[in-house]
Design a protein around this motif. Sequence first.
Motif, PDB file in Angstrom:
ATOM      1  N   LEU A 134       0.826  -1.204   0.000  1.00  0.00           N
ATOM      2  CA  LEU A 134       0.000   0.000   0.000  1.00  0.00           C
ATOM      3  C   LEU A 134       0.857   1.250   0.000  1.00  0.00           C
ATOM      4  O   LEU A 134       2.006   1.248   0.459  1.00  0.00           O
ATOM      5  N   SER A 135       0.280   2.330  -0.485  1.00  0.00           N
ATOM      6  CA  SER A 135       0.991   3.610  -0.506  1.00  0.00           C
ATOM      7  C   SER A 135      -0.029   4.732  -0.381  1.00  0.00           C
ATOM      8  O   SER A 135      -1.227   4.495  -0.197  1.00  0.00           O
ATOM      9  N   VAL A 136       0.427   5.963  -0.503  1.00  0.00           N
ATOM     10  CA  VAL A 136      -0.464   7.113  -0.391  1.00  0.00           C
ATOM     11  C   VAL A 136      -1.336   7.222  -1.643  1.00  0.00           C
ATOM     12  O   VAL A 136      -1.021   6.660  -2.695  1.00  0.00           O
ATOM     13  N   GLY A 179     -20.401  -2.519  -8.965  1.00  0.00           N
ATOM     14  CA  GLY A 179     -19.332  -3.163  -8.216  1.00  0.00           C
ATOM     15  C   GLY A 179     -19.399  -2.783  -6.749  1.00  0.00           C
ATOM     16  O   GLY A 179     -19.896  -1.713  -6.383  1.00  0.00           O
ATOM     17  N   PHE A 180     -18.894  -3.668  -5.908  1.00  0.00           N
ATOM     18  CA  PHE A 180     -18.882  -3.476  -4.452  1.00  0.00           C
ATOM     19  C   PHE A 180     -17.449  -3.256  -4.005  1.00  0.00           C
ATOM     20  O   PHE A 180     -16.548  -4.008  -4.383  1.00  0.00           O
ATOM     21  N   VAL A 181     -17.230  -2.215  -3.186  1.00  0.00           N
ATOM     22  CA  VAL A 181     -15.905  -1.919  -2.651  1.00  0.00           C
ATOM     23  C   VAL A 181     -15.961  -2.119  -1.134  1.00  0.00           C
ATOM     24  O   VAL A 181     -16.392  -1.235  -0.389  1.00  0.00           O
ATOM     25  N   PRO A 182     -15.549  -3.301  -0.646  1.00  0.00           N
ATOM     26  CA  PRO A 182     -15.635  -3.590   0.788  1.00  0.00           C
ATOM     27  C   PRO A 182     -14.480  -2.960   1.563  1.00  0.00           C
ATOM     28  O   PRO A 182     -13.319  -3.076   1.159  1.00  0.00           O
ATOM     29  N   THR A 183     -14.791  -2.324   2.674  1.00  0.00           N
ATOM     30  CA  THR A 183     -13.763  -1.665   3.487  1.00  0.00           C
ATOM     31  C   THR A 183     -13.740  -2.153   4.926  1.00  0.00           C
ATOM     32  O   THR A 183     -12.941  -1.664   5.723  1.00  0.00           O
ATOM     33  N   GLY A 184     -14.602  -3.102   5.281  1.00  0.00           N
ATOM     34  CA  GLY A 184     -14.649  -3.647   6.627  1.00  0.00           C
ATOM     35  C   GLY A 184     -14.583  -5.159   6.604  1.00  0.00           C
ATOM     36  O   GLY A 184     -14.718  -5.787   5.548  1.00  0.00           O
ATOM     37  N   GLN A 185     -14.384  -5.757   7.765  1.00  0.00           N
ATOM     38  CA  GLN A 185     -14.141  -7.199   7.821  1.00  0.00           C
ATOM     39  C   GLN A 185     -15.319  -8.023   7.301  1.00  0.00           C
ATOM     40  O   GLN A 185     -15.129  -9.024   6.605  1.00  0.00           O
ATOM     41  N   SER A 193     -12.717 -10.526  -1.152  1.00  0.00           N
ATOM     42  CA  SER A 193     -11.589  -9.666  -1.470  1.00  0.00           C
ATOM     43  C   SER A 193     -11.817  -8.314  -0.813  1.00  0.00           C
ATOM     44  O   SER A 193     -12.883  -8.055  -0.243  1.00  0.00           O
ATOM     45  N   GLY A 194     -10.819  -7.430  -0.926  1.00  0.00           N
ATOM     46  CA  GLY A 194     -10.950  -6.099  -0.344  1.00  0.00           C
ATOM     47  C   GLY A 194      -9.918  -5.844   0.736  1.00  0.00           C
ATOM     48  O   GLY A 194      -9.095  -6.723   1.055  1.00  0.00           O
ATOM     49  N   PHE A 204      -1.830   5.669   4.453  1.00  0.00           N
ATOM     50  CA  PHE A 204      -2.182   4.847   3.305  1.00  0.00           C
ATOM     51  C   PHE A 204      -3.681   4.555   3.200  1.00  0.00           C
ATOM     52  O   PHE A 204      -4.094   3.834   2.293  1.00  0.00           O
ATOM     53  N   THR A 205      -4.501   5.090   4.115  1.00  0.00           N
ATOM     54  CA  THR A 205      -5.926   4.737   4.088  1.00  0.00           C
ATOM     55  C   THR A 205      -6.596   5.201   2.798  1.00  0.00           C
ATOM     56  O   THR A 205      -7.294   4.436   2.133  1.00  0.00           O
ATOM     57  N   ALA A 206      -6.405   6.448   2.433  1.00  0.00           N
ATOM     58  CA  ALA A 206      -6.998   6.943   1.189  1.00  0.00           C
ATOM     59  C   ALA A 206      -6.445   6.188  -0.012  1.00  0.00           C
ATOM     60  O   ALA A 206      -7.178   5.868  -0.954  1.00  0.00           O
ATOM     61  N   GLY A 207      -5.152   5.881   0.020  1.00  0.00           N
ATOM     62  CA  GLY A 207      -4.541   5.135  -1.075  1.00  0.00           C
ATOM     63  C   GLY A 207      -5.097   3.735  -1.205  1.00  0.00           C
ATOM     64  O   GLY A 207      -5.249   3.221  -2.323  1.00  0.00           O
ATOM     65  N   ALA A 208      -5.411   3.086  -0.081  1.00  0.00           N
ATOM     66  CA  ALA A 208      -5.967   1.736  -0.126  1.00  0.00           C
ATOM     67  C   ALA A 208      -7.354   1.738  -0.756  1.00  0.00           C
ATOM     68  O   ALA A 208      -7.695   0.860  -1.562  1.00  0.00           O
ATOM     69  N   VAL A 209      -8.165   2.738  -0.400  1.00  0.00           N
ATOM     70  CA  VAL A 209      -9.495   2.854  -1.009  1.00  0.00           C
ATOM     71  C   VAL A 209      -9.359   3.137  -2.499  1.00  0.00           C
ATOM     72  O   VAL A 209     -10.046   2.526  -3.327  1.00  0.00           O
ATOM     73  N   GLU A 210      -8.494   4.062  -2.844  1.00  0.00           N
ATOM     74  CA  GLU A 210      -8.261   4.383  -4.250  1.00  0.00           C
ATOM     75  C   GLU A 210      -7.825   3.139  -5.025  1.00  0.00           C
ATOM     76  O   GLU A 210      -8.283   2.895  -6.154  1.00  0.00           O
ATOM     77  N   GLN A 211      -6.946   2.346  -4.453  1.00  0.00           N
ATOM     78  CA  GLN A 211      -6.466   1.122  -5.123  1.00  0.00           C
ATOM     79  C   GLN A 211      -7.621   0.177  -5.431  1.00  0.00           C
ATOM     80  O   GLN A 211      -7.707  -0.380  -6.530  1.00  0.00           O
ATOM     81  N   MET A 212      -8.535   0.007  -4.458  1.00  0.00           N
ATOM     82  CA  MET A 212      -9.672  -0.878  -4.693  1.00  0.00           C
ATOM     83  C   MET A 212     -10.584  -0.338  -5.792  1.00  0.00           C
ATOM     84  O   MET A 212     -11.116  -1.094  -6.608  1.00  0.00           O
ATOM     85  N   LEU A 213     -10.772   0.978  -5.823  1.00  0.00           N
ATOM     86  CA  LEU A 213     -11.594   1.573  -6.876  1.00  0.00           C
ATOM     87  C   LEU A 213     -10.964   1.345  -8.256  1.00  0.00           C
ATOM     88  O   LEU A 213     -11.647   0.991  -9.226  1.00  0.00           O
ATOM     89  N   LEU A 214      -9.659   1.549  -8.345  1.00  0.00           N
ATOM     90  CA  LEU A 214      -8.976   1.363  -9.620  1.00  0.00           C
ATOM     91  C   LEU A 214      -9.054  -0.090 -10.085  1.00  0.00           C
ATOM     92  O   LEU A 214      -9.163  -0.355 -11.293  1.00  0.00           O
TER      93      LEU A 214
END
Length: 340
Positions: A134-136, A179-185, A193-194, A204-214
């Motif tokens: 993960l990154s920014v 599409g579904f972007v899961p962010t919790g357990q 996945s997620g 890296f939180t915003a970057g992790a969400v962005e990565q899933m969207l991409l």
Amino acid sequence: MSEYATSNSAHEAFPGRAKTAQGLLRYGEHDIVAVIDRATAGDQVSDHLSDVQEAPIVSNIGDTPEIDALVIGIAPIGGGFEETWRSDVTGALSRGCDVWAGLHHFLATDTEFARLASENDCQIWDVRRSPDDLSVSDGVARDLDATVVLTVGTDCSVGKMTTTMELVQAARDRGLDAGFVPTGQTGVMVDGSGIVIDRVVSDFTAGAVEQMLLERKNHDYLFVEGQGSISHPAYSAVTCGILHGSMPDAMILCHEVDKEVVHGYESFPLRPVSETVDLYESLARPVNPCPVVAGALNTSSTDTEDAREHIATYEDAIGVPATDPVRFDPDELVDVIENQ
């Protein structure tokens, strides 16, 4: 379809505090053959929840039939492991069953659990463990062609994951490419996945969400599962990270009937819902201006007639359409999203 049992872990927690167990019973694709809960053992799931998978409630892992996996069905505040759960976990691993856990405490680091998993050729899935790469954020989510919809809340545990899942299903039933972007357990367990965002390093939180969207950018609609609340004294950081990382086009504000204080921090009153709308829109504005376009109200504690009255009051307070997407038809919310 694989079979697995959900354990509420702390016991005496089903159904109210067993969010993960509830989510898997309602939205999971696996067959759930038992729920483990000492306080309600002998009951059926349907004695406590409606419109979910049916299963018996038993008192311990020894009372479950043959299963593929045991799921820790609760994630308490702080995400710690309680020793009263140990016998169920060791019992499952000794039988060769995988164990899924959404705790901040990683079960795979426990010497006894790791040994049993190795000896019995089974896996421990610590769902909250983050990827190493993960990154920014690059700040590019707003450039996606997809319509990004984020569920946000007046508090934690008011129905953001449930609302997200209902919207994804309703959109797909309508023929939309959603599409579904899961962010919790729970969302990650349901989807397979997620990234569980509340375990990610802050930078890296915003970057992790962005990565899933991409990774899901080819969908026409992307529904992002929100976490916490912007006014929550403990969880606001993850809320902000998801909002800025996803740069949504629309937000759905989730609330619960008669909820007046913050969950787990009862000395803090909830902010008025109209003020909460302004807070989210103001926070979104610097990175991607985004309106709250609709509301989702959890009315499970009331009867149907009162629920409709509560929804009407909620609509007036937030100034946009609202419904209870579980109790009533979520299509009204999908209509609003389609018109964005």
